[in-house]
Design a protein around this motif. Structure first.
Motif, PDB file in Angstrom:
ATOM      1  N   SER A 161       0.807  -1.222   0.000  1.00 13.82           N
ATOM      2  CA  SER A 161       0.000   0.000   0.000  1.00 13.82           C
ATOM      3  C   SER A 161       0.835   1.264   0.000  1.00 13.82           C
ATOM      4  CB  SER A 161      -0.930   0.002   1.231  1.00 13.82           C
ATOM      5  OG  SER A 161      -1.814  -1.092   1.182  1.00 13.82           O
ATOM      6  N   ARG A 210      -8.075  -0.788   0.690  1.00 14.36           N
ATOM      7  CA  ARG A 210      -8.725   0.171   1.585  1.00 14.36           C
ATOM      8  C   ARG A 210      -9.861  -0.467   2.380  1.00 14.36           C
ATOM      9  NH1 ARG A 210      -7.406   5.359   1.413  1.00 14.36           N
ATOM     10  NH2 ARG A 210      -5.923   6.012  -0.179  1.00 14.36           N
ATOM     11  N   HIS A 255     -11.623  -2.018   5.435  1.00 13.45           N
ATOM     12  CA  HIS A 255     -11.409  -1.971   6.882  1.00 13.45           C
ATOM     13  C   HIS A 255     -11.232  -3.395   7.404  1.00 13.45           C
ATOM     14  CE1 HIS A 255     -12.119  -1.384  11.173  1.00 13.45           C
ATOM     15  NE2 HIS A 255     -11.907  -0.088  10.968  1.00 13.45           N
ATOM     16  N   CYS A 307      -4.958  -6.138   5.817  1.00 18.74           N
ATOM     17  CA  CYS A 307      -5.661  -4.849   5.831  1.00 18.74           C
ATOM     18  C   CYS A 307      -5.149  -3.938   6.946  1.00 18.74           C
ATOM     19  CB  CYS A 307      -7.163  -5.071   5.984  1.00 18.74           C
ATOM     20  SG  CYS A 307      -7.949  -5.793   4.523  1.00 18.74           S
ATOM     21  N   LEU A 308      -4.746  -4.525   8.065  1.00 18.44           N
ATOM     22  CA  LEU A 308      -4.148  -3.714   9.131  1.00 18.44           C
ATOM     23  C   LEU A 308      -2.862  -3.049   8.642  1.00 18.44           C
ATOM     24  CD1 LEU A 308      -4.630  -5.945  12.316  1.00 18.44           C
ATOM     25  CD2 LEU A 308      -5.525  -3.630  11.978  1.00 18.44           C
ATOM     26  N   ALA A 323      -3.747  -0.288   6.195  1.00 20.28           N
ATOM     27  CA  ALA A 323      -4.269   0.885   6.898  1.00 20.28           C
ATOM     28  C   ALA A 323      -3.138   1.654   7.572  1.00 20.28           C
ATOM     29  CB  ALA A 323      -5.309   0.455   7.927  1.00 20.28           C
ATOM     30  N   TRP A 324      -2.196   0.944   8.185  1.00 14.56           N
ATOM     31  CA  TRP A 324      -1.051   1.613   8.823  1.00 14.56           C
ATOM     32  C   TRP A 324      -0.241   2.392   7.795  1.00 14.56           C
ATOM     33  CZ3 TRP A 324       4.233   1.879   8.658  1.00 14.56           C
ATOM     34  CH2 TRP A 324       4.860   2.423   9.781  1.00 14.56           C
ATOM     35  N   ARG A 336      -1.333   3.830   5.222  1.00 14.81           N
ATOM     36  CA  ARG A 336      -2.080   5.032   4.852  1.00 14.81           C
ATOM     37  C   ARG A 336      -2.119   6.069   5.971  1.00 14.81           C
ATOM     38  NH1 ARG A 336      -5.928   1.130   3.342  1.00 14.81           N
ATOM     39  NH2 ARG A 336      -7.280   1.859   5.042  1.00 14.81           N
ATOM     40  N   ALA A 345      -3.234   5.267   9.291  1.00 17.52           N
ATOM     41  CA  ALA A 345      -4.104   4.862  10.397  1.00 17.52           C
ATOM     42  C   ALA A 345      -3.314   4.039  11.415  1.00 17.52           C
ATOM     43  CB  ALA A 345      -5.279   4.055   9.859  1.00 17.52           C
TER      44      ALA A 345
END
Length: 376
Positions: free
Chosen positions: A71, A156, A158, A196-197, A200-201, A203, A205
């Motif tokens: 990502s 993306r 969640h 996904c974690l 997200a990190w 990005r 989050a």
């Protein structure tokens, strides 16, 4: 424009790869009884050792780092994304082709040998048990490759959504009488959670320590509850003869345990960055990363080679685990496994490091995660 390499990510890969290797070497007993070969585990003989499996079940870290690297902006740009994915998949599967070719030659030779001298090593090399151990790392690569290719669709997403799927699947098969085969949905959904974690990190989050602590405490607490009151196995690795495995396919307990691992990884990343500023630990991490696929694919072969070629039966090697003393004896064999793995590395690591034409224009930035990390 390039992105500065995060050495802590490389360190996490090394933790993941060494956890898998040591875990397999410690809990896989290849019991040789005449011409018969079977797999046994000290975790079945001594159930009290099951909590130790929590130290070596590090697969969630692979997927967490995979989502993180996939990502990054340099990996996600269009039109370079397709080329980036192609280069990664080549890095993954080129060493697999070599493994399959070598073991195909071994099986053919063993088959011909069996006509001359039936039984013994020739029979063992062709046995379902041996071939299953050789091929066991491949399931991981297939799932990893699928998630990497699906990154534009799931990048993306969640992590709560695949987590809900895992919970629903387990509810169906364990409480509502659904067919057991639906559990294999979790092979994708379960490992999609840490993937996904990581995405997200990447990005931005989950960057606060409070969130990391929540992932660690929430994941660990949920795992304890599932094991203590809902009948999930205590062992986080497969145990031969056990009715339910937390890994085949992944259960909700394995996924919550992975969430806890991701939280712990996030908490440790600042410390890992400080350690990786020093040349000696960084050189070690770099060396393992450059050959991570070779180590991962050939570590079972090294265990098999020692177990089948060393005259036996030897305690901690070809004998069935009966008590904790077997594990103490097994520890003494670990350097021998490592020596044989080093020999495999010497023969085959060049196939991992070879660059393809497609990979050469790629930006020299973030570590190729599942490549299990090419370090430049």
């Amino acid at each position: 424009m390039t992105t500065e390499r995060d050495r802590a990510v490389d360190a996490l890969r090394v933790v993941a790869i060494l956890g898998v290797v040591l875990g397999h070497w410690l809990v896989t007993a290849l019991v040789v009884d005449g011409d018969a070969v079977r797999v046994a585990s000290p975790l079945r003989a001594v159930p009290g050792l099951a909590p130790a499996s929590w130290l070596f079940q590090t697969l969630a870290l692979f997927f967490f780092v995979g989502g993180l690297v996939a990502s990054r902006p340099s990996a996600a740009r269009r039109p370079a994304h397709r080329q980036w994915v192609s280069a990664r998949l080549q890095r993954l599967f080129r060493p697999v082709v070599v493994l399959v070719a070598v073991w195909s030659a071994i099986v053919i030779a063993a088959t011909l040998w069996a006509y001359v001298e039936p039984g013994g090593l020739a029979t063992a090399l062709r046995s379902h048990t041996v071939l299953k151990l050789v091929a066991s790392p491949l399931w991981f690569l297939l799932v990893f490759a699928a998630l990497t290719m699906a990154k534009p669709l799931v990048g993306r997403l969640h992590p709560g959504w695949p987590l809900a799927v895992v919970a629903a699947v387990d509810l169906g098969r364990f409480a509502l009488g659904a067919p057991a085969w639906i559990g294999w949905i979790n092979l994708a959904a379960g490992w999609l959670v840490p993937f996904c974690l990581g995405a997200a990190w990447s990005r931005g989050a989950f960057r606060t320590r409070g969130v990391a602590w929540a992932l660690l405490a929430g994941g660990a607490g949920a795992t304890v509850v599932l094991v203590r009151w809902f009948g999930y196995p205590l062992s986080m690795v497969g145990v031969p003869g056990q009715g339910i495995s937390n890994l085949n396919p992944p259960t909700l307990a394995a996924v919550t345990f992975g969430i806890a691992q991701c939280g712990l990884a996030l908490l440790l990343m600042p410390a890992l960055r400080r350690v990786m500023r020093h040349e000696r630990p960084w050189r070690t991490v770099s060396a393992v990363n450059r050959s991570a696929m070779t180590i991962f694919l050939w570590h079972q072969t090294s265990l098999l080679a020692v177990s089948l070629l060393v005259p036996g039966p030897r305690a901690g090697l070809q004998t069935a685990p009966s008590d904790a003393s077997w594990l103490y004896a097994r520890v003494l064999w670990l350097p021998v496994f490592a020596l044989v793995l080093a020999g495999c590395w010497g023969l085959f690591h060049r196939y991992e490091r070879q660059r393809s034409v497609a990979a050469s224009p790629a930006p020299p930035a973030p570590a190729a995660e599942e490549e299990l990390a090419q370090v430049r």
